[in-house]
Design a protein around this motif. Structure first.
Motif, short mmCIF file in Angstrom:
data_model
loop_
_atom_site.label_atom_id
_atom_site.label_comp_id
_atom_site.label_asym_id
_atom_site.label_seq_id
_atom_site.Cartn_x
_atom_site.Cartn_y
_atom_site.Cartn_z
N HIS A 154 0.81 -1.07 0.02
CA HIS A 154 0.07 -0.01 -0.07
C HIS A 154 0.94 1.13 -0.05
CE1 HIS A 154 -3.53 2.33 1.30
NE2 HIS A 154 -2.63 3.12 1.68
N HIS A 170 1.63 4.44 -2.89
CA HIS A 170 1.78 5.99 -2.43
C HIS A 170 2.79 6.49 -3.45
CE1 HIS A 170 -1.25 7.24 0.67
NE2 HIS A 170 -1.46 5.90 0.96
N CYS A 187 -5.83 9.54 3.15
CA CYS A 187 -5.66 8.04 3.19
C CYS A 187 -5.95 7.65 4.42
CB CYS A 187 -4.38 7.47 2.65
SG CYS A 187 -4.36 5.71 2.37
N GLY A 246 -5.56 4.29 4.99
CA GLY A 246 -4.96 2.92 5.12
C GLY A 246 -4.01 2.63 5.98
N HIS A 284 0.08 1.97 6.62
CA HIS A 284 1.17 2.23 6.08
C HIS A 284 2.44 1.85 6.85
CE1 HIS A 284 -1.97 5.40 4.96
NE2 HIS A 284 -1.42 5.08 3.81
ZN LIG Z 1 -2.43 4.99 2.16
#
Ligand SMILES: [Zn+2]
Length: 165
Positions: A33, A37, A131, A133, A135
């Motif tokens: 992920h 980026h 984001c 998510g 990381h």
């Molecule tokens: Zn992200």
């Protein structure tokens, strides 16, 4: 500990559950992920789609496919990864995000608003975008990537697929 299966009854509201993260899987997802980026800073085109699996990840771009060179994408992304920059989570208000629409690279997915604030991933000197998510703490943890496929998936979807190197 038992793993959930599709046929199992749903837990009741208020029921106590034990949860565990499958760390190997999670960490692979975090690395891939975060790699997307970084790659989105090498391929500078609107993002029209994406997916992340434990073994591979992809982004779709609205771009002329002739401009997508696997070797250049791989090399450029890996050069940035080699900087081993720590990542940061920063928060801005909905209003600040509205004032900076260029932060949103994804054409079809807008960050959720209404909570009053939006979470951003910042890779100093490389990337800053909304984001929610997971990381890695330092992009050096990605190690490196390899572009395994570039494919035309539609007029506005030129797909770049990567694996961890
Ligand atoms: Zn992200």
């Amino acid at each position: 500990m038992s793993l959930p299966v599709a046929s199992a009854p749903r837990p009741e509201v208020g029921e106590t559950l034990d949860l565990a993260i499958e760390w190997d899987r999670r960490y692979a997802l975090m690395r891939l992920h975060t790699a997307l980026h970084v790659m989105s800073c090498i391929v500078t085109a609107p993002v029209t789609g994406g997916n992340i699996a434990p073994d591979k990840a992809r982004l779709d771009f609205d771009i002329d496919i002739q401009l997508l060179d696997a070797q250049k994408i791989e090399q450029g992304t890996n050069e940035l990864i080699a900087r081993a920059v720590p990542t940061e989570t920063v928060w801005i208000t909905d209003e600040e995000l509205d004032a900076r629409p260029e932060l949103v690279k994804t054409m079809s997915v807008q960050p959720p608003r209404g909570a009053g604030r939006v979470r951003l991933l910042k890779i100093p000197g490389i990337d800053l975008q909304p984001c929610g998510g997971t990381h890695v703490a330092n992009i050096g943890e990605i190690g490196g990537i390899r572009v395994i496929r570039i494919r035309n998936e539609g007029k506005r979807n030129k797909r770049v697929e990567i694996v961890l190197a």
